[in-house]
Design a protein around this motif. Structure first.
Motif, PDB file in Angstrom:
ATOM      1  N   GLU A 864     -85.969  48.656  20.144  1.00 57.83           N
ATOM      2  CA  GLU A 864     -85.653  50.343  19.790  1.00 57.83           C
ATOM      3  C   GLU A 864     -84.696  51.265  21.298  1.00 57.83           C
ATOM      4  N   LEU A 872     -80.864  48.529  15.632  1.00 56.30           N
ATOM      5  CA  LEU A 872     -79.434  48.558  16.538  1.00 56.30           C
ATOM      6  C   LEU A 872     -79.854  47.109  15.543  1.00 56.30           C
ATOM      7  N   ARG A 873     -78.090  46.393  15.136  1.00 55.70           N
ATOM      8  CA  ARG A 873     -77.953  45.086  14.576  1.00 55.70           C
ATOM      9  C   ARG A 873     -75.971  44.825  14.675  1.00 55.70           C
ATOM     10  N   ILE A 894     -71.528  49.906  20.865  1.00 49.10           N
ATOM     11  CA  ILE A 894     -71.048  50.736  19.245  1.00 49.10           C
ATOM     12  C   ILE A 894     -69.468  50.618  18.455  1.00 49.10           C
ATOM     13  N   VAL A 897     -72.067  54.165  13.149  1.00 51.30           N
ATOM     14  CA  VAL A 897     -73.265  54.614  12.731  1.00 51.30           C
ATOM     15  C   VAL A 897     -73.341  54.513  11.462  1.00 51.30           C
ATOM     16  N   GLU A 903     -78.569  53.222  10.574  1.00 56.24           N
ATOM     17  CA  GLU A 903     -79.070  51.810  11.453  1.00 56.24           C
ATOM     18  C   GLU A 903     -77.347  52.051  12.169  1.00 56.24           C
ATOM     19  N   VAL A 904     -77.166  51.395  13.243  1.00 55.72           N
ATOM     20  CA  VAL A 904     -75.872  51.213  14.303  1.00 55.72           C
ATOM     21  C   VAL A 904     -76.208  49.542  14.748  1.00 55.72           C
ATOM     22  N   HIS A 905     -74.794  49.533  14.129  1.00 51.82           N
ATOM     23  CA  HIS A 905     -73.826  47.876  14.292  1.00 51.82           C
ATOM     24  C   HIS A 905     -73.211  47.951  15.411  1.00 51.82           C
ATOM     25  N   VAL A 906     -73.400  47.092  16.443  1.00 52.11           N
ATOM     26  CA  VAL A 906     -73.276  46.419  17.896  1.00 52.11           C
ATOM     27  C   VAL A 906     -72.366  45.151  17.719  1.00 52.11           C
TER      28      VAL A 906
END
Length: 1874
Positions: A864, A872-873, A894, A897, A903-906
């Motif tokens: 985190e 973050l995934r 990133i 969001v 959740e944050v997609h990276v």
């Protein structure tokens, strides 16, 4: 000019210059017109010394001095006359006229109709059809200020105000009418205008009678690139052209507009200019004759004299001119009667075609004091010297206020005056002044000085019905419209206003460009002290100002201010009281005081209110009671959130806190954003501009959808059914979704149904897949039922989309991201650190993160970081194939969001993390890869830079459904058009997706995994992966076949375990072409052995010792051999990795593989050899057949077993590269398939092969027969069949000749290979391509490495003076035939000749050039020498040559002998020749006849040009043993090659034997030739007789009238004998079409049209129809249209239209046919045949309904008398093509109305006999014979009835008819007796 004498001569001697020195000294003071005192004293002395001069002499001197002044008088308007030619400069370009600046500050006007005839014609066309023409461009596009133009004075008029106006013409017909065609010479510089665009250039109108001027396209390239911004020239475009070539005594002129040629053009004596035809703008070389203070006299073009006034001297050289000095000058104007020529020495005019750059001066309109006079000119004006030293000029009319007050004495040099700069003359580079008091004191000089909103004083000029015209300044007039004459509307303005009154106005609008000035006299506006709004930026919120009402609508008032600024006062802002009908309260033109509520300058939108904020308290007190709890539907309100309920928000309407409900689905137009806003809005938040949808006692329903709010504001919301009409587009929302359709509600409360059928352009399976409740939609009204208060709507995109989809798409995306940004601001107000951090995170941010864990699905979760709870995934895809472990540090970017799930997609992709700093271009297309998908938009990364861009997945509010095939996937490639280049607050660039066709499939991953990610996984297999098993390798199992796939079968074992049987483990011996999986049947029980276990994560086979083996899918085998064995040992190899496995396969090894799928993108076949061994077969290695390569998927079945050869191994991907055509060895002599990668003009091709090899093909190896455009058919990616000539070096040398790639065909080789100088023999005729033109001759390529030289005497029989002609006629790559004159093997030299006498081809230089022939003696002796030398050789080596030739033929049958002329494909465009043999069959026929004869001249012999009639047959049949047939002496143009013997008689002719089987054995062909050498005299005598018999037989055959034509000549003879027979012409065309000679067939048709007599209309029409057919089959749509338009002009249009419609129908071009019929219905609506034909066409197409509608339309359009015929015809058509029952009903209806129409009865009977039963036929006959018709007609029907019964009935039936006939006759006779 300082003295008074200079300006006003008083007699005395003429001033003389003592020397050059004196003159130059005067110039040094930088004043050409000052005269030194020394000169003065000299004058005085001279006068004193010569007192004896007589008075007469003085008078003469005085007169001559006067004439000098007159000569140099400045050009004034008085000096102009009609027909005078002047050079002018375009000063101003308006839509309908040009303003031209002329010399001496004059000005003229060119009307739009005076540009050129072609442009005027286009204008007339546009006016006639009342809509803009595509190819007509406006004047501002054709002309630009500064352009120099040649013009002629067309009219000198006087305007209404008494001013003189000069009308000019640019029309070349007027400007150049002084020239004749004969006077045109190369090098002349003319002006012209483009009159039309042709294929290879432009026709230019130069206005010279009898001359056609053509501008080739190559001469325009530089001009188009530099001056025309790359655009083609347009009709009417004005050009400076230089004549390059003149043909036919001026009839045809070739032009160039090359800037370098035009700018250096000089008029010379050779061009024969005369004073009559001298044109302005010509640059000449001149000599100074005389220097005077007023200017120079020049002589030019030897005989002519002209004058240069002081304004047009070169400023830098003024004062340095001397007699006899050579100068360059430009002609400014030529007086048509006085022949006076004025010239200019200014440098700007000495480069034609160059525009003037200085068009105005900075101090325009400035007032100047004390400006001294420089000189005065009585007929023109005066010059002044400004403070900065520059010269200025004032025209005579501007020197005083009126003629009466003018005093010439006031303008003596040195006198000073007050003046004002009024203009600038570009032609003289002078400032123009005015001394008029009115102009000096004027407030405004031009419209540019007047600003909107300003107060101006003016004088009323006229009072018209449309308003008052007010004079504001000297040339400024303004209009006060009737609406603006007073605060109220005036009925009789003449009572208040009078002409001449002075009035104060306020400017409403001023547009200087269009010279438009609008003003108002409304007292309130004129006297208003409030700030005026002249632009949207002035409108600040809260500003109070005055305006006037422009329009009153039911939704409010539109108020207008100054400069076209306007705003809306919505209905609720009209008054504190509710105004139900604004039109009753307000009126147009009413002056109102408004307050600005809101203004958006960028969108030019302004919201206003009449409710002034002066005393809000009082207002509120007055109305609070009424408004306490009333809110009406359609009102916009502000609300405060009270609390959240299940489906939405409970809110209070401000300011009265009325409770209301706002559903979640009504928070946004975007379905996904509704729940998001609902989640983040909390109690206490305020929402603005919320729409009240409906109100009841207890419940107020609200909506915040922007689309609905703007629809209500814009008044696009009908309040009742009476306002709704079909075709209207309305914005609403989905109220409910049913199976049969969706109900749509609109803001006013009205609703309608969109049925399932018209809900979408796509097929609708389930309505709920397409729309959800609450969704915003645009609906088109299709049907309205006012009584039942119902309407039907369409939601189809094709009906509801307005404007470009790309624009709508971008708007939706912007709205969506704006709303999301609003959510971010809500989040940032929360106390939670986590939420605030999420609000700050935007796509594109790069973070350093630590890996927390890798999940089972392959995705990565990161720790985190600084904020607890932050998720973050990175998905498996975005892991980018990297090996990651817990605790590892990684850089991520990133992507998105998720503000609901927090959740944050990276992504770990390197290209995204490290973006490239590259400048992006707005509006440019970029390739991108989809990285993240949301419901309504996607995030993609630009391939080029790595930037993230968002693009909408929907292009419209209704565009919500996608089939699976249309859905995008992460990793897929798309084409994006950028709309922004900076990310902005969202962190994303905004883009629009390009066409779906540009999408590419997801790239395969370069992972360590052995299987590509895009490999399909059988879902049946995946289901079973959860089951553990206890099986081990070698176990025997029993199971049931669950499903069968192409390369494997899925089996269910006991306990539900799933296993796989691969195609390679079904049979021991697999026959090629079979599918082993087809042997298994679903549901069948099989016994198998376990041979391995596949891991579902990595797809690898695991060894039995692996801990995950129990989770694998068992791989089974049902091979009989494996079932018998004890399988524990031999099959454990499956645990070996696939990489090790493929090493066992060697290159060249043959394997059996199974076809899995065809990869269209990569162009290979994917196959499987074993369960874990895959292979790929590149498409080029599948077959040597083009048919297979074109459609490989049709040749191979899925699962089919194929025998393939291993040609390579790819260890990184663990697959084998295979071939189906044996080992892929690209060695010398091999034939292989390749793909063209590059086409190099004039050189050849580059070809690539599988496995990376490249090769080159020379231009000489593309075909066995060379062509003019050899590379035309080759494009990159084309597949070609190649023969490897050489494999030495990294690049292969290839050949595409069919004699190499398909040697078994053994076809004739027109152009043999010339690979070295050894392949070239003396005397040989060879074709090749020109390489270059050198100083000593022409280099000519005969082969890839063999180049010959043709010296100039051997190139052409003409001798051009310019070598440039050779470059023009012999460009690089031109195909020619050459004769080898000599071969020098030591020095590798080949000498060639192109002369017609050597090659039998036309001369390379055209005879029409008018070039001199080479000297006859030289040529003759050369030819004689060559002939003599040839004869000697002939006698010495005759036998040897024959033997050598025979031997050569045996070795290489493809090479023609050196005696043989070069065979060439017939070419229609070869000059002066017609191909003799027109088709393959024809050639074969003659070849057979020529068997056992010496080789003769073929197709294009060149001899045939000079002979006609009977001689051709002899040439065809009789051939010489050496080279050619002798010809009679009367053909002087025929030059015969060396070695010809003139005294050959008939005894040397060989007999032409009858046809026999063709043979390719050249040895047989040659035997008779050897035999001829040994024949005795007797034998020769016998042969002679045979030949004579054969000749007479041929002659008889030719005279036989029944003989079928077999060649072009036969047809020529026939059409000469019957020129009007269209059938012969059509046969002639068909003959050419059989040989695919399309151009020749066209030429024949054109000949026919010219030849057939104009009286034979039908014959001509037949040819036109044939030509239309030809263009339809072989031409383009454009060529067909051209022929059709011509045909319509020359024939009866209706016939041509009908014929073309039939042609379209027969060739199945139904769309074109339909469009043509629609055109016909408009043009020939009174012709019933058109309606009937169209009806038949529709019925044949199965469109019965449309056909019936056509009949109804026909009856409306046609006169009543035609109706019966039309109905009968349509009924017939129904019988034949449609519904027989309907046809009967039509006949019955018609006959009930017209019972005595026997023709209709007759047709009805015919149709019923064909299509009906016997009973129906008899019924009709019975009805007819009982009608009361004339006896003659009754007899006809009885006879038909009798015939019918005889044919179909019995004897009894026949007798019955006879009895009825008798009965009728008796009845008739009894009536007559009575």
């Amino acid at each position: 000019m300082a003295t008074v004498e200079e300006s006003f001569p008083r007699g005395g001697t003429r001033k003389t210059h003592k020397s050059k020195k004196t003159f130059q000294q005067s110039v040094e003071q930088d004043n050409l017109f000052d005269i030194s005192t020394e000169e003065d004293s000299t004058k005085r002395k001279k006068r004193q010394k010569e007192p004896s001069k007589t008075k007469k002499l003085k008078i003469e001197k005085k007169e001559s001095s006067k004439s000098v002044r007159e000569k140099f008088e400045i050009l004034g308007i008085e000096s102009l006359c009609e027909g005078m030619r002047l050079l002018g400069c375009v000063k101003e370009v308006n839509e309908l006229e040009l303003v031209i600046s002329l010399p001496s500050g004059l000005q003229g006007f060119v009307q739009v109709t005076e540009i050129c005839d072609a442009y005027t014609k286009k204008l007339n066309e546009q006016v006639a059809q009342e809509e803009p023409l595509k190819d007509l461009v406006l004047l501002p596009e054709l002309f630009s200020p500064g352009m120099l133009v040649r013009c002629v004075v067309s009219n000198l008029g006087i305007t209404a105000s008494g001013k003189k106006s000069v009308k000019l013409s640019l029309n070349p017909k007027n400007v150049n009418k002084v020239l004749s065609a004969e006077a045109l010479k190369p090098g002349m510089l003319l002006t012209g205008t483009v009159s039309s665009l042709e294929d290879h250039g432009y026709l230019v109108d130069i206005g010279v009678g009898g001359a056609r001027a053509f501008l080739p396209v190559q001469k325009t390239q530089e001009y188009i690139r530099q001056k025309n911004k790359g655009a083609k020239l347009k009709v009417g475009q004005y050009l400076n052209c230089i004549i390059k070539e003149v043909k036919g005594n001026g009839g045809i002129v070739s032009l160039s507009i090359d800037h370098s040629e035009v700018s250096t053009a000089i008029a010379t004596e050779e061009q024969n200019w005369t004073l009559n035809n001298l044109l302005p703008g010509l640059v000449v070389r001149a000599q100074v004759q005389k220097v005077t203070p007023l200017g120079l006299t020049l002589s030019f073009l030897s005989f002519f004299t002209g004058h240069v006034d002081f304004m047009h001297l070169d400023p830098k050289k003024a004062g340095t001119y001397f007699s006899n000095q050579a100068v360059k000058a430009c002609i400014l104007c030529v007086h048509p009667r006085a022949r006076a020529v004025r010239l200019s020495l200014r440098p700007v005019f000495l480069q034609p075609g160059r525009p003037l750059t200085r068009l105005s001066c900075q101090r325009l309109r400035a007032v100047l004091d004390d400006i001294p006079v420089q000189g005065f000119f009585s007929k023109a004006g005066a010059t002044f010297r400004l403070n900065d030293g520059s010269l200025a000029y004032a025209r005579l009319s501007h020197l005083s206020d009126s003629k009466n007050t003018f005093n010439p004495e006031a303008f003596k040099p040195g006198n000073t005056h007050k003046c004002r700069i009024i203009d600038y003359s570009p032609m003289d580079e002078l400032v123009l002044l005015s001394l008029r008091t009115s102009i000096i004191e004027a407030q405004y000089l031009s419209c540019h000085d007047i600003k909107p909103g300003a107060l101006v004083k003016g004088t009323i000029m006229t009072i018209k019905p449309h308003g008052i015209l007010v004079k504001v300044g000297e040339h400024i007039r303004g209009l006060v419209p009737t609406m603006h004459l007073a605060d109220i509307l005036m009925k009789n303005p003449e009572k208040k206003y009078h002409i001449g009154d002075e009035v104060m106005c306020r400017v409403l609008l001023c547009d200087p460009e269009s010279k438009k000035l609008m003003m108002t006299l409304k007292k309130t506006l004129v006297e208003s002290k409030l700030p005026a709004i002249t632009c949207y930026a002035d409108a600040k919120t809260g500003l109070q100002t005055h305006g006037f009402i422009l329009r009153v609508k039911d939704y409010g008032c539109i108020v207008k201010f100054y400069n076209d600024v306007q705003g809306l006062v919505p209905k609720h802002e009209l008054s504190a009281e509710y105004v139900p009908d604004p039109e009753k309260v307000f009126y147009t033109g009413q002056v109102v005081k408004v307050v600005v509520l809101n203004c958006e300058p960028s969108k030019e939108r302004m919201l206003l209110s009449f409710k002034l904020l002066s005393d809000p308290e009082k207002e509120r007190a007055g109305h609070s009671q009424k408004k306490r709890k009333s809110v009406r539907a359609g009102q916009l309100v502000d609300v405060k959130v009270l609390e959240k309920s299940k489906d939405g928000l409970e809110v209070a309407i401000l300011p009265d806190n009325i409770p209301a409900f706002l559903p979640t689905s009504h928070l946004s137009d975007h379905v996904a954003n509704g729940p998001l806003l609902y989640h983040w809005l909390q109690a206490g938040d305020t929402l603005h501009r919320v729409l009240c949808l409906s109100q009841s006692e207890r419940h107020v329903l609200l909506c915040r959808k922007p689309a609905l709010v703007s629809a209500v504001e814009g008044g696009q919301d009908p309040k009742g059914f009476s306002e709704i009409h079909p075709g209207m587009l309305l914005v609403g929302f989905v109220k409910s979704v049913k199976d049969y359709g969706v109900f749509i509600q609109f803001p006013s409360g009205l609703s309608g149904l969109a049925p399932k059928a018209i809900m979408s352009d796509k097929f609708v399976t389930s309505t709920s897949d397409h729309f959800v409740e609450g969704q915003t939609v645009v609906a088109k009204v299709t049907n309205v039922d006012e009584e039942k208060q119902r309407m039907l709507l369409s939601l189809r995109l094709s009906d509801c989309s307005v404007g470009e989809l790309a624009t709508t798409s971008l708007l939706l995306l912007s709205q969506c991201l704006e709303e999301r940004q609003g959510v971010r601001s809500l989040m940032s107000n929360r106390d939670s650190v986590l939420i605030q951090t999420l609000a700050e995170m935007t796509p594109g941010m790069v973070l350093d993160l630590e890996v927390q864990e890798v999940l089972e699905d392959g995705s990565v979760v990161f720790s985190e970081g600084p904020v607890a709870g932050l998720v973050l995934r990175a998905s498996k895809y975005h892991r980018a194939g990297q090996e990651v472990q817990s605790g590892q540090k990684k850089k991520v970017v990133i992507l998105y969001v998720d503000m609901l799930k927090l959740e944050v997609h990276v992504s770990l992709y390197h290209a995204l993390v490290t973006r490239k700093a590259k400048k992006l271009r707005k509006g440019s297309d970029y390739q991108a890869i989809v990285q993240h998908l949301e419901e309504s938009f996607a995030v993609a990364s630009l391939v080029e830079t790595g930037h993230l861009a968002a693009f909408s997945l929907t292009s419209h509010l209704n565009d919500t459904f996608r089939f699976d095939s249309e859905k995008l996937q992460v990793g897929q490639g798309v084409s994006l058009t950028l709309r922004t280049t900076e990310p902005g607050v969202t962190g994303l660039l905004l883009a629009v997706e390009g066409p779906a066709t540009k999408r590419t499939m997801r790239q395969t991953r370069k992972d360590s995994e052995m299987v590509d990610e895009d490999d399909e996984v059988d879902p049946a297999v995946v289901v079973g992966t959860v089951k553990k098993h206890t099986l081990s390798i070698g176990d025997m199992v029993t199971g049931t076949v669950k499903s069968i796939k192409p390369t494997h079968a899925v089996v269910t074992l006991e306990d539900g375990i799933i296993g796989c049987i691969h195609a390679s483990h079904i049979l021991d011996d697999v026959p090629e072409g079979t599918s082993p999986t087809a042997k298994l049947k679903v549901g069948r029980t099989v016994t198998a052995r376990v041979i391995g276990g596949r891991d579902m994560k990595t797809f690898k086979f695991l060894p039995i010792s692996h801990p995950r083996f129990i989770r694998t899918i068992p791989e089974l085998s049902v091979r009989p051999s494996e079932l018998e064995k004890d399988g524990h040992t031999a099959l454990n190899t499956h645990s070996v990795s696939p990489m090790e496995k493929i090493k066992q396969y060697q290159t060249g090894q043959t394997v059996t593989c199974f076809f899995k799928k065809y990869n269209v993108v990569k162009k290979w076949l994917e196959v499987e050899i074993a369960p874990d061994i895959r292979g790929r077969i590149p498409m080029l290695l599948t077959s040597l057949s083009f048919k297979v390569l074109k459609h490989p998927d049709k040749k191979f079945r899925l699962g089919q077993a194929l025998k393939a050869t291993v040609v390579g191994r790819d260890f990184s991907k663990a697959f084998l590269c295979l071939s189906l055509i044996g080992p892929h060895k690209l060695e010398k002599g091999e034939v292989a398939m390749g793909r063209v990668v590059k086409v190099t003009p004039k050189k050849g091709l580059t070809v690539s092969f599988p496995l990376g090899k490249m090769g080159r093909v020379s231009i000489f190896h593309l075909s066995d027969s060379y062509s003019e455009t050899p590379l035309e058919d080759f494009t990159p990616e084309k597949i070609v069949r190649c023969y490897v000539l050489s494999a030495a070096g990294p690049v292969l040398t290839l050949s595409l000749r069919s004699s190499r790639t398909n040697p078994e065909t053994k076809s004739k080789i027109p152009d043999p290979e010339v690979n070295s100088i050894q392949d070239v023999e003396e005397g040989q005729l060879l074709r090749g391509y020109v390489k270059s033109v050198q100083p000593h001759g022409v280099l000519f390529g005969l082969g890839p490495s063999v180049v010959g030289l043709a010296q100039y005497p051997h190139v052409s029989q003409y001798s051009p003076s310019q070598k440039a002609l050779y470059d023009k006629h012999l460009p690089e790559g031109k195909l020619l035939t050459a004769k080898v004159l000599s071969v020098n093997h030591q020095n590798n030299l080949v000498e060639l000749s192109f002369l017609p006498g050597d090659t039998g081809r036309p001369d390379v230089l055209s005879a029409s050039q008018g070039l001199p022939l080479l000297k006859a003696e030289g040529r003759q002796t050369e030819a004689e020498e060559r002939d003599h030398k040839g004869e000697e050789k002939e006698q010495k080596k005759n036998q040897k040559r024959r033997e050598k030739r025979n031997q050569k033929r045996r070795e290489e049958p493809q090479l023609p002998s050196k005696e043989k002329s070069e065979p060439q494909k017939p070419q229609a465009k070869k000059q002066g020749k017609r191909p003799h043999l027109e088709s393959g069959s024809e050639q074969e026929r003659v070849n057979k006849k020529q068997k056992k004869a010496a080789p003769s001249e073929e197709d294009d012999s060149g001899v045939e040009v000079y002979y006609r009639e009977g001689e051709e047959e002899i040439e065809e049949m009789c051939v010489l043993p050496k080279q050619r047939l002798t010809r009679p002496a009367e053909a002087p143009r025929l030059q015969l090659p060396s070695g010809f013997v003139w005294d050959v008689g008939l005894d040397s002719l060989t007999p032409a034997l009858p046809p026999r089987g063709d043979s390719s054995d050249s040895e047989e062909d040659e035997k008779p030739q050897q035999a001829t050498q040994k024949k005795s005299k007797k034998e020769r005598e016998v042969e002679k007789q045979k030949v004579e018999k054969e000749l007479s037989r041929i002659e008889e055959a030719l005279m036989d009238p029944r003989r079928q034509p077999e060649s072009a000549d036969d047809f020529d003879r026939l059409v000469l004998s019957s020129p009007n027979s269209s059938i012969l012409w059509l046969q002639y065309m068909a003959f050419h079409l059989q040989a695919t000679e399309i151009e020749k067939a066209r030429a024949v048709a054109e000949r026919a049209l010219k030849t057939i007599s104009f009286r034979e209309e039908q014959e001509k029409l037949n040819v036109w129809v044939a030509l239309l057919n030809l263009e339809n089959m072989y031409g383009s749509q454009e060529s067909l249209t051209k022929v059709f338009e011509r045909a319509v002009q020359y024939n009866e249009p209706l016939k041509v239209f009908l014929q073309l419609a039939d042609i379209y129908t027969k060739s199945e071009k139904f769309q074109e046919a339909g469009e043509l019929y629609n055109r016909m219905l408009k043009r020939f609506r009174q012709e019933k045949i058109v309606w009937i034909k169209y009806g038949a066409f529709l019925l044949r197409r199965g469109q019965a309904g449309a056909s019936r509608r056509v009949m109804q339309r026909a009856l409306e359009c046609l006169p009543n008398k035609e109706h019966v015929d039309v109905i009968a015809k349509f009924a017939q058509l129904e019988f034949q093509l449609g519904d027989a029952e309907r046809a009967k009903a039509m006949f019955e209806n018609t006959l009930s109305t017209y019972p005595k129409r026997t023709d209709v009865w007759s047709v009805y009977i015919d149709m019923t006999i064909k299509h009906g039963s016997q009973k129906e036929v008899r019924d009709i006959f019975e009805r007819v014979i009982h009608l009361s018709l004339a006896p003659k007609r009754m007899k006809f029907f009885f006879k038909r009835y009798l015939d019918y019964e005889k044919q179909h009935g019995t004897e009894k039936d026949v007798q019955a008819v006879k009895a009825k006939a008798l009965e009728y006759v008796e009845a008739k006779s009894s009536v007559s007796e009575d």
